[in-house]
Design an enzyme around this catalytic site. Structure first.
Site, PDB file in Angstrom:
ATOM      1  N   LYS A 273       2.989 -12.866 -30.919  1.00 32.70           N
ATOM      2  CA  LYS A 273       4.351 -12.681 -31.456  1.00 32.70           C
ATOM      3  C   LYS A 273       5.196 -13.906 -31.128  1.00 32.70           C
ATOM      4  CE  LYS A 273       6.460 -12.038 -27.258  1.00 32.70           C
ATOM      5  NZ  LYS A 273       7.371 -13.006 -26.644  1.00 32.70           N
TER       6      LYS A 273
ATOM      7  N   PRO B 195      -2.616 -18.978 -26.530  1.00 27.22           N
ATOM      8  CA  PRO B 195      -2.361 -19.624 -25.232  1.00 27.22           C
ATOM      9  C   PRO B 195      -1.818 -18.604 -24.217  1.00 27.22           C
ATOM     10  CG  PRO B 195      -1.510 -20.990 -27.010  1.00 27.22           C
ATOM     11  CD  PRO B 195      -1.943 -19.692 -27.639  1.00 27.22           C
ATOM     12  N   VAL B 196      -2.185 -18.815 -22.940  1.00 21.05           N
ATOM     13  CA  VAL B 196      -1.875 -17.840 -21.882  1.00 21.05           C
ATOM     14  C   VAL B 196      -0.570 -18.205 -21.169  1.00 21.05           C
ATOM     15  CG1 VAL B 196      -2.721 -16.909 -19.686  1.00 21.05           C
ATOM     16  CG2 VAL B 196      -4.322 -17.356 -21.550  1.00 21.05           C
ATOM     17  N   ALA B 197       0.189 -17.167 -20.789  1.00 20.67           N
ATOM     18  CA  ALA B 197       1.490 -17.345 -20.113  1.00 20.67           C
ATOM     19  C   ALA B 197       2.341 -18.336 -20.905  1.00 20.67           C
ATOM     20  CB  ALA B 197       1.310 -17.794 -18.660  1.00 20.67           C
ATOM     21  N   ALA B 198       2.444 -18.057 -22.185  1.00 26.70           N
ATOM     22  CA  ALA B 198       3.001 -19.025 -23.126  1.00 26.70           C
ATOM     23  C   ALA B 198       4.162 -18.459 -23.952  1.00 26.70           C
ATOM     24  CB  ALA B 198       1.890 -19.490 -24.083  1.00 26.70           C
TER      25      ALA B 198
ATOM     26  N   GLY C 210      -1.250 -11.145 -23.611  1.00 24.41           N
ATOM     27  CA  GLY C 210      -1.746 -10.085 -22.736  1.00 24.41           C
ATOM     28  C   GLY C 210      -1.286  -8.716 -23.226  1.00 24.41           C
TER      29      GLY C 210
ATOM     30  N   SER D 176      -0.486  -7.895 -26.243  1.00 20.56           N
ATOM     31  CA  SER D 176      -1.159  -7.573 -27.498  1.00 20.56           C
ATOM     32  C   SER D 176      -2.594  -7.104 -27.237  1.00 20.56           C
ATOM     33  CB  SER D 176      -1.159  -8.788 -28.431  1.00 20.56           C
ATOM     34  OG  SER D 176      -1.695  -8.440 -29.682  1.00 20.56           O
TER      35      SER D 176
ATOM     36  N   ASP E  19       6.289  -5.469 -23.622  1.00 19.77           N
ATOM     37  CA  ASP E  19       6.067  -5.847 -25.028  1.00 19.77           C
ATOM     38  C   ASP E  19       4.931  -5.055 -25.687  1.00 19.77           C
ATOM     39  OD1 ASP E  19       8.074  -7.709 -24.869  1.00 19.77           O
ATOM     40  OD2 ASP E  19       6.746  -9.432 -24.615  1.00 19.77           O
TER      41      ASP E  19
HETATM   42  P1  ATP Z   1       4.639 -12.193 -20.363  1.00 17.99           P
HETATM   43  O1  ATP Z   1       5.997 -12.412 -20.910  1.00 17.99           O
HETATM   44  O2  ATP Z   1       4.252 -10.731 -20.329  1.00 17.99           O
HETATM   45  O3  ATP Z   1       4.360 -12.935 -19.097  1.00 17.99           O
HETATM   46  P2  ATP Z   1       3.269 -14.165 -21.989  1.00 17.99           P
HETATM   47  O4  ATP Z   1       3.083 -14.032 -23.446  1.00 17.99           O
HETATM   48  O5  ATP Z   1       4.190 -15.249 -21.523  1.00 17.99           O
HETATM   49  O6  ATP Z   1       3.682 -12.745 -21.493  1.00 17.99           O
HETATM   50  P3  ATP Z   1       0.481 -13.692 -21.349  1.00 17.99           P
HETATM   51  O7  ATP Z   1      -0.460 -14.614 -22.046  1.00 17.99           O
HETATM   52  O8  ATP Z   1       0.574 -12.301 -21.838  1.00 17.99           O
HETATM   53  O9  ATP Z   1       1.896 -14.378 -21.268  1.00 17.99           O
HETATM   54  O10 ATP Z   1       0.042 -13.711 -19.808  1.00 17.99           O
HETATM   55  C1  ATP Z   1       0.852 -13.419 -18.709  1.00 17.99           C
HETATM   56  C2  ATP Z   1      -0.034 -13.227 -17.454  1.00 17.99           C
HETATM   57  O11 ATP Z   1      -0.728 -11.996 -17.590  1.00 17.99           O
HETATM   58  C3  ATP Z   1      -1.092 -14.290 -17.286  1.00 17.99           C
HETATM   59  O12 ATP Z   1      -0.714 -15.195 -16.273  1.00 17.99           O
HETATM   60  C4  ATP Z   1      -2.385 -13.536 -16.897  1.00 17.99           C
HETATM   61  O13 ATP Z   1      -2.781 -13.786 -15.585  1.00 17.99           O
HETATM   62  C5  ATP Z   1      -2.038 -12.056 -17.015  1.00 17.99           C
HETATM   63  N1  ATP Z   1      -2.950 -11.328 -17.926  1.00 17.99           N
HETATM   64  C6  ATP Z   1      -3.489 -10.121 -17.720  1.00 17.99           C
HETATM   65  N2  ATP Z   1      -4.229  -9.719 -18.747  1.00 17.99           N
HETATM   66  C7  ATP Z   1      -4.193 -10.692 -19.680  1.00 17.99           C
HETATM   67  C8  ATP Z   1      -4.772 -10.854 -20.972  1.00 17.99           C
HETATM   68  N3  ATP Z   1      -5.556  -9.919 -21.532  1.00 17.99           N
HETATM   69  N4  ATP Z   1      -4.490 -11.993 -21.631  1.00 17.99           N
HETATM   70  C9  ATP Z   1      -3.667 -12.928 -21.081  1.00 17.99           C
HETATM   71  N5  ATP Z   1      -3.118 -12.831 -19.864  1.00 17.99           N
HETATM   72  C10 ATP Z   1      -3.367 -11.722 -19.143  1.00 17.99           C
END
Ligand code: ATP
Length: 280
Positions: free
Chosen positions: A11, A95-98, A103, A105, A137
């Site tokens: 999103k 991308p993670v934590a981005a 997570g 989703s 979310d």
């Molecule tokens: P948020 O605002 O919830 O932190 P985000 O979109 O910025 O979300 P995500 O990619 O959802 O970031 O990841 C946030 C943290 O959640 C990561 O640092 C990771 O360690 C943890 N996490 C747990 N499960 C997952 C998953 N299935 N995918 C990604 N990250 C995950």
């Protein structure tokens, strides 16, 4: 062995207003949230071996119970009272934590997939109640429409008229902790009566509402975010904004050809993650 293969979309926030800090430590928000076609792949297999196993194989994403997908599966197995197990394989493309909600989703997708796989017949409303305990979310990804999200993000109203758009996503490979951003946010008095429109005719109308109260906090630590916003505008975007707590920045484009050209140019000029995507 029964398996479901599902897409878990990312999103962006077209708008993120932080209204106030709540006594429970959360913040009341007002967001416009839009799903896009950048997706993780989630494969869930029913197994005779009790318990939940999650494999992901991506740095920064836990494999076991700390994975939100694990907690989603575990919650539904407990409700079902059944003795089977679930094997979940996640291929991360988001991308993670981005700031893209990857997570959440994955968690929402597992709730919907396990509901189907086990034939539990739980309503979306019930899945959203379970989901909000996993992450603020999560309900939005079960809702599956562009939404005005209020409360901590769980009070959802459909925005029916949002025009389709192309976006270029740029992530400078920086992981941002959402908790850190909220801890460093200086809340200013805001008039939460100012209205966000519910009806949008064209992509330029979306550009007119782009705003994110978290952006200045993340830019304070990572000034490159401001540079990316400017570069997206120079590459032809009609508006640009950081999504969620960052560090992904998106630019809005009225047509796919313009978005793809801009994405190619930015990818060639930088070592950043760059993708041209469409709204869902
Ligand atoms: P948020 O605002 O919830 O932190 P985000 O979109 O910025 O979300 P995500 O990619 O959802 O970031 O990841 C946030 C943290 O959640 C990561 O640092 C990771 O360690 C943890 N996490 C747990 N499960 C997952 C998953 N299935 N995918 C990604 N990250 C995950």
């Amino acid at each position: 062995m029964k398996t479901v293969k599902l897409k878990a979309p990312a999103k962006v926030n077209y708008r993120l207003d932080v209204l106030r800090r709540r006594p429970d430590g959360y913040h009341d928000l007002r967001m416009i949230m839009q799903r896009i076609d950048l997706c993780d792949d989630v494969e869930i297999t029913l197994s005779g071996n009790p318990g939940v196993r999650v494999t992901c194989g991506r740095d920064g994403v836990p494999d076991g119970p700390a994975n939100i997908a694990w907690r989603a599966a575990d919650a539904l197995l407990a409700i079902s009272g059944r003795g089977e197990g679930l094997d979940i394989a996640i291929t991360k493309n988001i991308p993670v934590a981005a700031g893209l909600g990857g997570g959440s989703s994955d968690g929402a997708t597992v709730l919907m997939g396990v509901n189907e796989l086990l034939g539990l017949g739980l309503s979306d409303e019930r899945l959203m109640e379970i989901g909000v305990k996993l992450g603020a979310d999560v309900p939005f990804f079960i809702f599956k429409r562009t939404a005005l999200a209020e409360g901590i993000g769980e009070k959802l109203t459909a925005v029916e008229s949002m025009p389709p758009a192309w976006l270029v996503l740029v992530n400078p490979n920086l992981h941002v902790s959402t908790a850190w951003v909220y801890q460093n946010l200086q809340l200013t008095a805001r008039n939460d009566d100012d209205i966000i429109p519910r009806f949008y005719g064209k992509v330029e109308d979306i550009c007119a509402i782009l705003a994110n109260d978290l952006e200045s906090v993340t830019i304070g630590k990572f000034p490159v975010i401001r540079e990316i916003k400017e570069r997206l505008l120079r590459a032809g975007a009609c508006g640009s904004l950081m999504s969620g707590s960052g560090s992904t920045v998106f630019g809005l484009f009225v047509d796919g050809a313009g978005a793809k050209r801009a994405a190619e140019r930015l990818a060639a000029e930088s070592g950043w993650f760059v993708a041209a995507v469409k709204t869902l």
